[in-house]
Write a protein that holds these residues in place. Sequence first.
Motif, short mmCIF file in Angstrom:
data_model
loop_
_atom_site.label_atom_id
_atom_site.label_comp_id
_atom_site.label_asym_id
_atom_site.label_seq_id
_atom_site.Cartn_x
_atom_site.Cartn_y
_atom_site.Cartn_z
N ILE A 25 0.87 -1.16 -0.07
CA ILE A 25 0.07 0.02 -0.14
C ILE A 25 0.98 1.28 0.05
CG2 ILE A 25 -1.67 1.35 1.37
CD1 ILE A 25 -2.80 -1.32 2.23
N ASP A 26 2.11 1.16 0.73
CA ASP A 26 2.70 2.43 0.88
C ASP A 26 3.48 2.83 -0.51
OD1 ASP A 26 2.50 2.89 3.53
OD2 ASP A 26 4.13 1.87 4.02
N ASN A 27 3.70 1.57 -1.36
CA ASN A 27 4.13 1.93 -2.70
C ASN A 27 3.18 2.85 -3.62
OD1 ASN A 27 6.35 0.25 -2.52
ND2 ASN A 27 5.32 -1.48 -3.13
N ILE A 28 1.66 2.86 -3.66
CA ILE A 28 1.04 3.56 -4.21
C ILE A 28 0.86 4.99 -3.35
CG2 ILE A 28 -0.14 2.04 -5.37
CD1 ILE A 28 -2.69 2.35 -3.73
N LYS A 29 1.09 5.01 -2.17
CA LYS A 29 0.85 6.37 -1.33
C LYS A 29 2.06 7.06 -1.72
CE LYS A 29 -1.11 4.89 3.01
NZ LYS A 29 -1.24 4.76 4.77
N ASN A 30 3.29 6.66 -1.99
CA ASN A 30 4.38 7.56 -2.30
C ASN A 30 4.71 7.61 -3.76
OD1 ASN A 30 5.05 7.51 0.36
ND2 ASN A 30 6.35 5.53 0.31
N ASP A 31 3.74 7.12 -4.76
CA ASP A 31 3.77 6.96 -5.97
C ASP A 31 2.95 8.31 -6.47
OD1 ASP A 31 4.03 6.64 -8.79
OD2 ASP A 31 3.06 4.82 -8.81
N LYS A 32 3.60 9.39 -6.54
CA LYS A 32 3.01 10.71 -7.12
C LYS A 32 3.39 11.00 -8.53
CE LYS A 32 1.20 10.89 -2.94
NZ LYS A 32 -0.23 10.46 -2.63
N PRO A 33 2.49 11.64 -9.39
CA PRO A 33 1.27 11.72 -9.05
C PRO A 33 0.43 10.46 -9.05
CG PRO A 33 1.42 12.20 -11.45
CD PRO A 33 2.84 12.09 -10.78
N TYR A 34 -0.94 10.59 -8.42
CA TYR A 34 -1.68 9.32 -8.38
C TYR A 34 -1.97 8.76 -9.79
CZ TYR A 34 -6.29 6.92 -7.51
OH TYR A 34 -7.13 5.73 -7.59
N GLY A 35 -1.96 7.46 -9.96
CA GLY A 35 -2.00 6.89 -11.04
C GLY A 35 -2.88 5.44 -11.30
N VAL A 36 -3.58 5.39 -12.43
CA VAL A 36 -3.97 3.91 -12.48
C VAL A 36 -3.24 2.73 -12.22
CG1 VAL A 36 -5.68 2.55 -13.61
CG2 VAL A 36 -6.07 5.14 -13.84
N GLN A 37 -2.08 2.77 -13.01
CA GLN A 37 -1.02 1.67 -13.11
C GLN A 37 -0.74 1.26 -11.75
OE1 GLN A 37 1.95 2.79 -15.89
NE2 GLN A 37 0.76 2.20 -17.61
N SER A 38 -0.41 2.16 -10.73
CA SER A 38 0.18 1.83 -9.56
C SER A 38 -1.07 1.28 -8.70
CB SER A 38 0.76 3.18 -8.85
OG SER A 38 -0.43 4.17 -8.64
N VAL A 39 -2.33 1.74 -8.84
CA VAL A 39 -3.33 1.06 -8.29
C VAL A 39 -3.55 -0.32 -8.60
CG1 VAL A 39 -5.76 1.14 -7.83
CG2 VAL A 39 -4.43 3.17 -7.54
N GLN A 40 -3.43 -0.43 -9.91
CA GLN A 40 -3.76 -1.69 -10.76
C GLN A 40 -2.50 -2.69 -10.26
OE1 GLN A 40 -6.30 -2.82 -12.57
NE2 GLN A 40 -5.32 -4.80 -12.22
N ARG A 41 -1.35 -2.48 -9.84
CA ARG A 41 -0.06 -3.12 -9.41
C ARG A 41 -0.68 -3.57 -8.01
NH1 ARG A 41 3.45 0.23 -9.93
NH2 ARG A 41 3.91 1.11 -7.70
N VAL A 42 -1.27 -2.90 -7.14
CA VAL A 42 -1.49 -3.43 -5.96
C VAL A 42 -2.64 -4.12 -5.73
CG1 VAL A 42 -2.36 -2.40 -3.45
CG2 VAL A 42 -0.55 -1.24 -4.94
N ARG A 43 -3.63 -3.96 -6.63
CA ARG A 43 -4.66 -5.02 -7.12
C ARG A 43 -4.25 -6.20 -7.42
NH1 ARG A 43 -9.47 -2.00 -10.55
NH2 ARG A 43 -10.54 -4.11 -9.89
N ASP A 44 -2.98 -6.43 -8.26
CA ASP A 44 -2.78 -7.63 -8.64
C ASP A 44 -2.14 -8.51 -7.72
OD1 ASP A 44 -3.82 -7.28 -11.11
OD2 ASP A 44 -1.87 -6.30 -12.11
N GLU A 45 -1.15 -7.52 -6.88
CA GLU A 45 -0.43 -8.21 -5.71
C GLU A 45 -1.03 -8.96 -4.70
OE1 GLU A 45 2.93 -5.96 -4.70
OE2 GLU A 45 3.90 -5.80 -6.69
N LEU A 46 -2.17 -8.05 -4.39
CA LEU A 46 -3.03 -8.35 -3.21
C LEU A 46 -4.52 -8.74 -3.57
CD1 LEU A 46 -2.01 -5.41 -0.62
CD2 LEU A 46 -0.96 -7.59 -0.75
N ARG A 47 -4.58 -9.36 -4.63
CA ARG A 47 -5.91 -9.63 -5.23
C ARG A 47 -6.75 -10.36 -4.59
NH1 ARG A 47 -1.69 -12.42 -7.19
NH2 ARG A 47 -1.73 -14.54 -7.29
N THR A 48 -6.36 -11.24 -3.51
CA THR A 48 -7.29 -12.02 -2.88
C THR A 48 -7.99 -11.33 -1.58
OG1 THR A 48 -5.80 -12.94 -1.52
CG2 THR A 48 -6.32 -14.12 -3.12
#
Length: 214
Positions: free
Chosen positions: A45-68
């Motif tokens: 989660i911290d990876n997308i908190k620190n990934d500026k600006p906010y982007g769909v790709q970074s969110v999708q990466r977390v969705r993939d890694e924590l999909r369950t």
Amino acid sequence: MALTTVQMHDYFAQLIDEVATGRFSTVQIDRFLNLSILDIVDDRIDNIKNDKPYGVQSVQRVRDELRTIVKTTTTLTIATTAFEPDYIISYPTDYRYGLLLEVSIGGVMYTSVPKTYDWIGGNKFNPHTKPSPTRVRHIESDDKINVYTGGGVIASGQLIYVKNPTTVSFTTPTNTDLPGNLHEEIVRKASVMALQQMEDINKAVGIEKDEQNS
């Protein structure tokens, strides 16, 4: 490779050797595993908190890694306020972190961009960045999501979020609900935590002996 909690305990024993494992009860090992699970989730989660600006790709990466443990809900409790923010959305009971908030205004779904409280002091009033019905912003607080629509009326919404992971237990038994490809990482991180605790205990014992001998 997917592991049950029993298999995680076995792997834990292999990593820190049988003698060291004997110093920890099953309850203590469960504690290390659960701390490790939370650490891994929050790290992603911290990876997308620190990934500026906010982007769909970074969110999708977390969705993939924590999909369950990623959930989608359209059953949101949305309330208006007298002043600001324009709306308050209550967290689902199992909520840990929001990934994507979309709201329907005027029959169109808009993606809300997450902000921090620092944004209120400046950009919120800038004519080029302030919220509007087509430029929705939100801020997460301890118990709710504050949504700024610039007067736009929210008819409904959809929230994609990371839920709190299941607490593992050897005695129940209850397995982790994180994806199988993260299971070995969970155990490795848990074993490091245990070894660090042992090192701290050994240091404390050494200091105590030195004091007794001085």
